[in-house]
Design a protein around this motif. Structure first.
Motif, PDB file in Angstrom:
ATOM      1  N   LEU A   1       6.877   7.894   2.151  1.00 14.65           N
ATOM      2  CA  LEU A   1       7.911   8.198   1.155  1.00 14.65           C
ATOM      3  C   LEU A   1       9.252   7.621   1.582  1.00 14.65           C
ATOM      4  O   LEU A   1       9.962   7.014   0.762  1.00 14.65           O
ATOM      5  CB  LEU A   1       8.029   9.709   0.957  1.00 14.65           C
ATOM      6  CG  LEU A   1       9.117  10.181  -0.023  1.00 14.65           C
ATOM      7  CD1 LEU A   1       8.867   9.628  -1.428  1.00 14.65           C
ATOM      8  CD2 LEU A   1       9.194  11.704  -0.064  1.00 14.65           C
ATOM      9  N   SER A   2       9.626   7.786   2.859  1.00 13.53           N
ATOM     10  CA  SER A   2      10.897   7.249   3.352  1.00 13.53           C
ATOM     11  C   SER A   2      10.957   5.732   3.181  1.00 13.53           C
ATOM     12  O   SER A   2      11.960   5.190   2.716  1.00 13.53           O
ATOM     13  CB  SER A   2      11.083   7.602   4.838  1.00 13.53           C
ATOM     14  OG  SER A   2      10.943   8.965   5.047  1.00 13.53           O
ATOM     15  N   SER A   3       9.862   5.051   3.553  1.00  9.97           N
ATOM     16  CA  SER A   3       9.851   3.592   3.430  1.00  9.97           C
ATOM     17  C   SER A   3       9.803   3.163   1.961  1.00  9.97           C
ATOM     18  O   SER A   3      10.369   2.120   1.590  1.00  9.97           O
ATOM     19  CB  SER A   3       8.656   3.010   4.200  1.00  9.97           C
ATOM     20  OG  SER A   3       7.438   3.483   3.676  1.00  9.97           O
TER      21      SER A   3
ATOM     22  N   VAL B   1      -3.297  13.865  -3.782  1.00 10.41           N
ATOM     23  CA  VAL B   1      -2.637  15.177  -3.864  1.00 10.41           C
ATOM     24  C   VAL B   1      -1.365  15.235  -3.022  1.00 10.41           C
ATOM     25  O   VAL B   1      -0.365  15.800  -3.450  1.00 10.41           O
ATOM     26  CB  VAL B   1      -3.621  16.285  -3.430  1.00 10.41           C
ATOM     27  CG1 VAL B   1      -2.938  17.644  -3.440  1.00 10.41           C
ATOM     28  CG2 VAL B   1      -4.817  16.312  -4.362  1.00 10.41           C
ATOM     29  N   ALA B   2      -1.384  14.650  -1.824  1.00 16.77           N
ATOM     30  CA  ALA B   2      -0.244  14.829  -0.926  1.00 16.77           C
ATOM     31  C   ALA B   2       0.120  13.575  -0.127  1.00 16.77           C
ATOM     32  O   ALA B   2       0.802  13.665   0.876  1.00 16.77           O
ATOM     33  CB  ALA B   2      -0.520  15.979   0.030  1.00 16.77           C
ATOM     34  N   GLY B   3      -0.343  12.400  -0.574  1.00 14.91           N
ATOM     35  CA  GLY B   3       0.029  11.175   0.113  1.00 14.91           C
ATOM     36  C   GLY B   3      -0.935  10.841   1.248  1.00 14.91           C
ATOM     37  O   GLY B   3      -1.942  11.523   1.434  1.00 14.91           O
ATOM     38  N   PRO B   4      -0.660   9.779   1.996  1.00 14.27           N
ATOM     39  CA  PRO B   4       0.534   8.944   1.912  1.00 14.27           C
ATOM     40  C   PRO B   4       0.583   8.075   0.649  1.00 14.27           C
ATOM     41  O   PRO B   4      -0.446   7.862   0.005  1.00 14.27           O
ATOM     42  CB  PRO B   4       0.425   8.057   3.161  1.00 14.27           C
ATOM     43  CG  PRO B   4      -1.050   7.984   3.446  1.00 14.27           C
ATOM     44  CD  PRO B   4      -1.593   9.328   3.045  1.00 14.27           C
ATOM     45  N   ILE B   5       1.796   7.615   0.301  1.00 16.85           N
ATOM     46  CA  ILE B   5       1.962   6.705  -0.838  1.00 16.85           C
ATOM     47  C   ILE B   5       1.519   5.319  -0.382  1.00 16.85           C
ATOM     48  O   ILE B   5       2.059   4.775   0.582  1.00 16.85           O
ATOM     49  CB  ILE B   5       3.426   6.669  -1.299  1.00 16.85           C
ATOM     50  CG1 ILE B   5       3.906   8.072  -1.671  1.00 16.85           C
ATOM     51  CG2 ILE B   5       3.595   5.718  -2.481  1.00 16.85           C
ATOM     52  CD1 ILE B   5       5.406   8.178  -1.861  1.00 16.85           C
ATOM     53  N   LEU B   6       0.538   4.756  -1.068  1.00 14.90           N
ATOM     54  CA  LEU B   6      -0.030   3.479  -0.640  1.00 14.90           C
ATOM     55  C   LEU B   6       0.586   2.312  -1.410  1.00 14.90           C
ATOM     56  O   LEU B   6       1.072   2.469  -2.528  1.00 14.90           O
ATOM     57  CB  LEU B   6      -1.540   3.494  -0.830  1.00 14.90           C
ATOM     58  CG  LEU B   6      -2.294   4.578  -0.060  1.00 14.90           C
ATOM     59  CD1 LEU B   6      -3.774   4.537  -0.385  1.00 14.90           C
ATOM     60  CD2 LEU B   6      -2.076   4.423   1.444  1.00 14.90           C
ATOM     61  N   ARG B   7       0.529   1.143  -0.819  1.00 12.85           N
ATOM     62  CA  ARG B   7       1.006  -0.093  -1.448  1.00 12.85           C
ATOM     63  C   ARG B   7      -0.209  -0.958  -1.803  1.00 12.85           C
ATOM     64  O   ARG B   7      -1.260  -0.859  -1.169  1.00 12.85           O
ATOM     65  CB  ARG B   7       1.897  -0.889  -0.493  1.00 12.85           C
ATOM     66  CG  ARG B   7       2.965  -0.065   0.235  1.00 12.85           C
ATOM     67  CD  ARG B   7       4.209   0.117  -0.570  1.00 12.85           C
ATOM     68  NE  ARG B   7       5.218   0.860   0.169  1.00 12.85           N
ATOM     69  CZ  ARG B   7       6.228   0.290   0.842  1.00 12.85           C
ATOM     70  NH1 ARG B   7       6.349  -1.033   0.892  1.00 12.85           N
ATOM     71  NH2 ARG B   7       7.122   1.039   1.469  1.00 12.85           N
ATOM     72  N   GLY B   8      -0.016  -1.824  -2.785  1.00 12.02           N
ATOM     73  CA  GLY B   8      -1.096  -2.714  -3.183  1.00 12.02           C
ATOM     74  C   GLY B   8      -1.578  -3.579  -2.037  1.00 12.02           C
ATOM     75  O   GLY B   8      -2.783  -3.788  -1.851  1.00 12.02           O
ATOM     76  N   LYS B   9      -0.632  -4.097  -1.233  1.00 15.21           N
ATOM     77  CA  LYS B   9      -1.013  -4.991  -0.133  1.00 15.21           C
ATOM     78  C   LYS B   9      -1.775  -4.250   0.969  1.00 15.21           C
ATOM     79  O   LYS B   9      -2.456  -4.877   1.785  1.00 15.21           O
ATOM     80  CB  LYS B   9       0.230  -5.672   0.441  1.00 15.21           C
ATOM     81  CG  LYS B   9       1.302  -4.731   0.941  1.00 15.21           C
ATOM     82  CD  LYS B   9       2.573  -5.506   1.277  1.00 15.21           C
ATOM     83  CE  LYS B   9       3.725  -4.558   1.619  1.00 15.21           C
ATOM     84  NZ  LYS B   9       4.997  -5.280   1.772  1.00 15.21           N
ATOM     85  N   GLU B  10      -1.654  -2.916   1.015  1.00 16.25           N
ATOM     86  CA  GLU B  10      -2.352  -2.141   2.037  1.00 16.25           C
ATOM     87  C   GLU B  10      -3.775  -1.777   1.631  1.00 16.25           C
ATOM     88  O   GLU B  10      -4.644  -1.647   2.483  1.00 16.25           O
ATOM     89  CB  GLU B  10      -1.584  -0.835   2.322  1.00 16.25           C
ATOM     90  CG  GLU B  10      -0.237  -1.037   2.983  1.00 16.25           C
ATOM     91  CD  GLU B  10       0.604   0.234   2.996  1.00 16.25           C
ATOM     92  OE1 GLU B  10       1.567   0.275   3.773  1.00 16.25           O
ATOM     93  OE2 GLU B  10       0.311   1.160   2.210  1.00 16.25           O
ATOM     94  N   LEU B  11      -4.007  -1.610   0.323  1.00 17.69           N
ATOM     95  CA  LEU B  11      -5.284  -1.049  -0.107  1.00 17.69           C
ATOM     96  C   LEU B  11      -6.148  -2.007  -0.918  1.00 17.69           C
ATOM     97  O   LEU B  11      -7.382  -1.993  -0.775  1.00 17.69           O
ATOM     98  CB  LEU B  11      -5.028   0.229  -0.922  1.00 17.69           C
ATOM     99  CG  LEU B  11      -6.248   1.079  -1.266  1.00 17.69           C
ATOM    100  CD1 LEU B  11      -7.004   1.492  -0.006  1.00 17.69           C
ATOM    101  CD2 LEU B  11      -5.829   2.318  -2.043  1.00 17.69           C
ATOM    102  N   LEU B  12      -5.558  -2.834  -1.764  1.00 16.81           N
ATOM    103  CA  LEU B  12      -6.354  -3.676  -2.669  1.00 16.81           C
ATOM    104  C   LEU B  12      -7.298  -4.600  -1.907  1.00 16.81           C
ATOM    105  O   LEU B  12      -8.468  -4.740  -2.276  1.00 16.81           O
ATOM    106  CB  LEU B  12      -5.432  -4.491  -3.583  1.00 16.81           C
ATOM    107  CG  LEU B  12      -4.871  -3.737  -4.794  1.00 16.81           C
ATOM    108  CD1 LEU B  12      -3.759  -4.527  -5.453  1.00 16.81           C
ATOM    109  CD2 LEU B  12      -5.981  -3.433  -5.797  1.00 16.81           C
TER     110      LEU B  12
END
Length: 246
Positions: free
Chosen positions: A239-241, A116-127
């Protein structure tokens, strides 16, 4: 809609990884990005563009019938769109391998705390975290509960109590406002949106910790920044990154 978008990016990433021809890899990347961006533009920004186009036309004396558009904004479309786009781009750049397990990949896209409101995750962070078996950790549970309570305090106690004051202040007649009134309202609004946004991130991080998943921090006391550049390194960091990297 989320499964449709995830399926396109899953297939595109696999094709990009397995094809050695740069032209074909680039075509799959473009196909993935266009699919995601067109969905985002249609569902989130079409009404905005139509309204502004009609407003500009009225300035030049042209009147057009207002089209009746009934578009329901899908929950979290910005966050999972940015998430899957970054995943495909990372595979294209050969920074991460394409995920072979479709169920695991869909879990990565649909993991609910941050939708709903982030943070925006990356594949390398979560998978990688999702692929490992999680063990019960009382410290993570306690930390997660603390983060959720902290987030609820920022949202329910601070932001929601500042909001009526700000709304009433900005709704007032401008001629009755002093410079001090305007400055006070501006500061209050700044703290309202900070407590709102950072509260959602704290609750998301806490919810993930309850399931043994660690998210990156999304806010880092942005109002103590000494420059605009430092502010954007502390405010909605994911979001900034994301904008910087992609």
């Amino acid at each position: 809609l989320m499964l449709f978008s995830a399926s396109i990016d899953y297939v595109a990433a696999r094709k990009i990884e397995h094809d050695i021809r740069s032209e074909i890899r680039k075509l799959w990347l473009i196909f993935s990005l266009l699919s995601n961006l067109l969905l985002l533009l249609y569902f989130k920004y079409l009404l905005f563009f139509v309204d502004n186009a009609l407003a500009v036309a009225r300035v030049f004396g042209h009147e057009f019938p207002v089209p009746v558009l009934s578009i329901v904004l899908p929950l979290g479309i910005s966050f999972y769109t940015f998430q899957t786009m970054s995943y495909v781009i990372d595979v294209y750049r050969k920074q991460i391998p394409a995920e072979k397990d479709l169920v695991l990949y869909v879990c990565f896209v649909t993991f609910f705390p941050q939708l709903v409101a982030g943070p925006i995750l990356r594949g390398k962070e979560l998978l990688k975290q999702l692929s490992e078996r999680r063990h019960f950790d009382i410290e993570m549970i306690a930390s997660g509960i603390r983060r959720i309570i902290y987030g609820l305090f920022l949202k329910v106690v601070i932001a929601d109590n500042i909001a009526p004051l700000v709304d009433e202040g900005f709704a007032g007649a401008v001629m009755y406002m002093s410079a001090v009134d305007v400055l006070t309202l501006s500061f209050l609004f700044g703290f309202q949106i900070y407590c709102d946004f950072s509260a959602y991130s704290h609750i998301a991080l806490g919810s993930a910790l309850l399931m043994g998943i660690r998210f990156p921090e999304n806010f880092n006391f942005p109002y103590i920044s000494r420059s605009p550049k430092e502010f954007w390194q502390r405010w909605h960091i994911s979001l900034s990154s994301w904008v910087r990297d992609y």
